[in-house]
Design a protein around this motif. Sequence first.
Motif, PDB file in Angstrom:
ATOM      1  N   GLY A   1      86.889  38.081  13.892  1.00  0.00           N
ATOM      2  CA  GLY A   1      85.919  39.019  14.423  1.00  0.00           C
ATOM      3  C   GLY A   1      84.694  38.380  15.039  1.00  0.00           C
ATOM      4  O   GLY A   1      83.718  39.064  15.353  1.00  0.00           O
ATOM      5  N   GLU A   2      84.729  37.053  15.237  1.00  0.00           N
ATOM      6  CA  GLU A   2      83.593  36.384  15.857  1.00  0.00           C
ATOM      7  C   GLU A   2      83.469  36.814  17.319  1.00  0.00           C
ATOM      8  O   GLU A   2      84.468  37.069  17.993  1.00  0.00           O
ATOM      9  N   PRO A   3      82.251  36.872  17.844  1.00  0.00           N
ATOM     10  CA  PRO A   3      82.097  37.179  19.269  1.00  0.00           C
ATOM     11  C   PRO A   3      82.606  36.018  20.123  1.00  0.00           C
ATOM     12  O   PRO A   3      82.376  34.854  19.809  1.00  0.00           O
ATOM     13  N   ASN A   4      83.310  36.352  21.178  1.00  0.00           N
ATOM     14  CA  ASN A   4      83.779  35.326  22.112  1.00  0.00           C
ATOM     15  C   ASN A   4      82.768  35.218  23.247  1.00  0.00           C
ATOM     16  O   ASN A   4      82.689  36.092  24.110  1.00  0.00           O
TER      17      ASN A   4
ATOM     18  N   LEU B   1      88.135  24.795  20.751  1.00  0.00           N
ATOM     19  CA  LEU B   1      87.561  25.961  21.432  1.00  0.00           C
ATOM     20  C   LEU B   1      86.678  26.755  20.483  1.00  0.00           C
ATOM     21  O   LEU B   1      85.606  27.237  20.870  1.00  0.00           O
ATOM     22  N   TRP B   2      87.136  26.906  19.234  1.00  0.00           N
ATOM     23  CA  TRP B   2      86.330  27.609  18.237  1.00  0.00           C
ATOM     24  C   TRP B   2      84.984  26.910  18.056  1.00  0.00           C
ATOM     25  O   TRP B   2      83.937  27.550  17.996  1.00  0.00           O
ATOM     26  N   LYS B   3      85.012  25.584  17.961  1.00  0.00           N
ATOM     27  CA  LYS B   3      83.768  24.832  17.798  1.00  0.00           C
ATOM     28  C   LYS B   3      82.856  25.011  19.008  1.00  0.00           C
ATOM     29  O   LYS B   3      81.635  25.168  18.866  1.00  0.00           O
ATOM     30  N   THR B   4      83.446  24.992  20.198  1.00  0.00           N
ATOM     31  CA  THR B   4      82.652  25.184  21.418  1.00  0.00           C
ATOM     32  C   THR B   4      82.011  26.565  21.414  1.00  0.00           C
ATOM     33  O   THR B   4      80.828  26.729  21.767  1.00  0.00           O
ATOM     34  N   ASN B   5      82.783  27.559  21.018  1.00  0.00           N
ATOM     35  CA  ASN B   5      82.251  28.924  20.963  1.00  0.00           C
ATOM     36  C   ASN B   5      81.140  29.040  19.925  1.00  0.00           C
ATOM     37  O   ASN B   5      80.128  29.723  20.138  1.00  0.00           O
TER      38      ASN B   5
ATOM     39  N   ALA C   1      78.069  27.617  21.324  1.00  0.00           N
ATOM     40  CA  ALA C   1      77.510  28.543  22.309  1.00  0.00           C
ATOM     41  C   ALA C   1      76.715  29.654  21.632  1.00  0.00           C
ATOM     42  O   ALA C   1      75.702  30.126  22.164  1.00  0.00           O
ATOM     43  N   CYS C   2      77.164  30.060  20.432  1.00  0.00           N
ATOM     44  CA  CYS C   2      76.472  31.127  19.704  1.00  0.00           C
ATOM     45  C   CYS C   2      75.204  30.642  19.020  1.00  0.00           C
ATOM     46  O   CYS C   2      74.177  31.333  19.044  1.00  0.00           O
ATOM     47  N   PHE C   3      75.259  29.454  18.407  1.00  0.00           N
ATOM     48  CA  PHE C   3      74.201  29.057  17.484  1.00  0.00           C
ATOM     49  C   PHE C   3      73.422  27.809  17.888  1.00  0.00           C
ATOM     50  O   PHE C   3      72.376  27.532  17.301  1.00  0.00           O
ATOM     51  N   TRP C   4      73.923  27.069  18.857  1.00  0.00           N
ATOM     52  CA  TRP C   4      73.220  25.850  19.283  1.00  0.00           C
ATOM     53  C   TRP C   4      73.439  25.654  20.782  1.00  0.00           C
ATOM     54  O   TRP C   4      74.036  24.693  21.215  1.00  0.00           O
ATOM     55  N   PRO C   5      72.992  26.601  21.600  1.00  0.00           N
ATOM     56  CA  PRO C   5      73.314  26.564  23.033  1.00  0.00           C
ATOM     57  C   PRO C   5      72.822  25.319  23.746  1.00  0.00           C
ATOM     58  O   PRO C   5      73.399  24.929  24.766  1.00  0.00           O
ATOM     59  N   GLU C   6      71.792  24.669  23.202  1.00  0.00           N
ATOM     60  CA  GLU C   6      71.312  23.447  23.852  1.00  0.00           C
ATOM     61  C   GLU C   6      72.333  22.308  23.764  1.00  0.00           C
ATOM     62  O   GLU C   6      72.256  21.343  24.534  1.00  0.00           O
TER      63      GLU C   6
END
Length: 336
Positions: free
Chosen positions: A170-173, A295-299, A302-307
Amino acid sequence: MLNPYHQLTTRGKLRRLRGLAEDALRQFGVTAVRLKLISTDTNLIYRVWSDDDRQFALRVANPAWRGAETAVSEAMWLDALAQDTDIPVPKMMRTPVGDAVVFPQAAGVPIDRHAVLMSWQPGVLLGKRLAVQNITKMGELFAKLHQHGASWQPPDEFTTKKFDNFLSRGEPNVLFAEGSLANYDAQTESLLRQMSEVVAQTYADLDPADLRVIHCDLWHDNIKIHKGKLYPFDFEDTIWGYRLHDMAMALLDLYEDVGDSEAYATLLAAFRTGYETLLPWPDGEMELLMFGRLLWKTNWIACFWPEGLAKTAVFHANLYDHYRKIGELLPPKMPR
């Protein structure tokens, strides 16, 4: 008057959250003589020494990571494994009324966390003992869990969630959300999209008959070794899934840790030898499921450490580009 929780420093929050740990132990009927916080990565994990010379692991869960229903499922499978197998799994403790999951409270903290208490597993983390013979035993352990996960009939209250794509909880993509796309060049975006499509197809091609209850996070540091025997723990991610997925997650972490393709190949062969003493190796391209994990790690980033997204995306995309051209998975640990 207590300061609002959100205004506290990290240390201040941890001091206050300790009250939840103390209340959870009270509900389980355990009197602690020592309580040591050992992890804050996702949940709060405490090592507990009781007044009757027992040791426990207490998890005060972060609701943003896993909900209480996952802990209920975890307890169900651990109970079944303890009854049906010789795998030395942690013993789930119960309150006097039989609950495995409690909802502790403490002054000045949000009332949205649950807690579980289980016996402390002896030994040292397997990551400190990555010898061939130990990884062979790790393969055997996976096979034993997979055998039980296929034959066990869970109670109705067990989770219905199924890990059948790189995001399955259920994580946001947000991989291709507008904010994320701003971090990719054209080639990186194209490779990430290809990865997503190939990973989805890989899951779709897996044999539905292979679906079973799996640990889903049994990497080498969720296993201890004591007197030559392996003691698995942290069954919080228990879910319906595929054998190949379960192994892909663990072996990707192993590859990241050893950081060398030759050493990893040796350990992979040892793991497979151990596994195949009990079960045949599952069909499918395991490395593509590893790319699903990347891909999960990349996502997540993107959610929590966009920098950190641009660097991570390029690294994972280049790993995939090399794999699709050469058929070789390079060491997956991103350089600092």
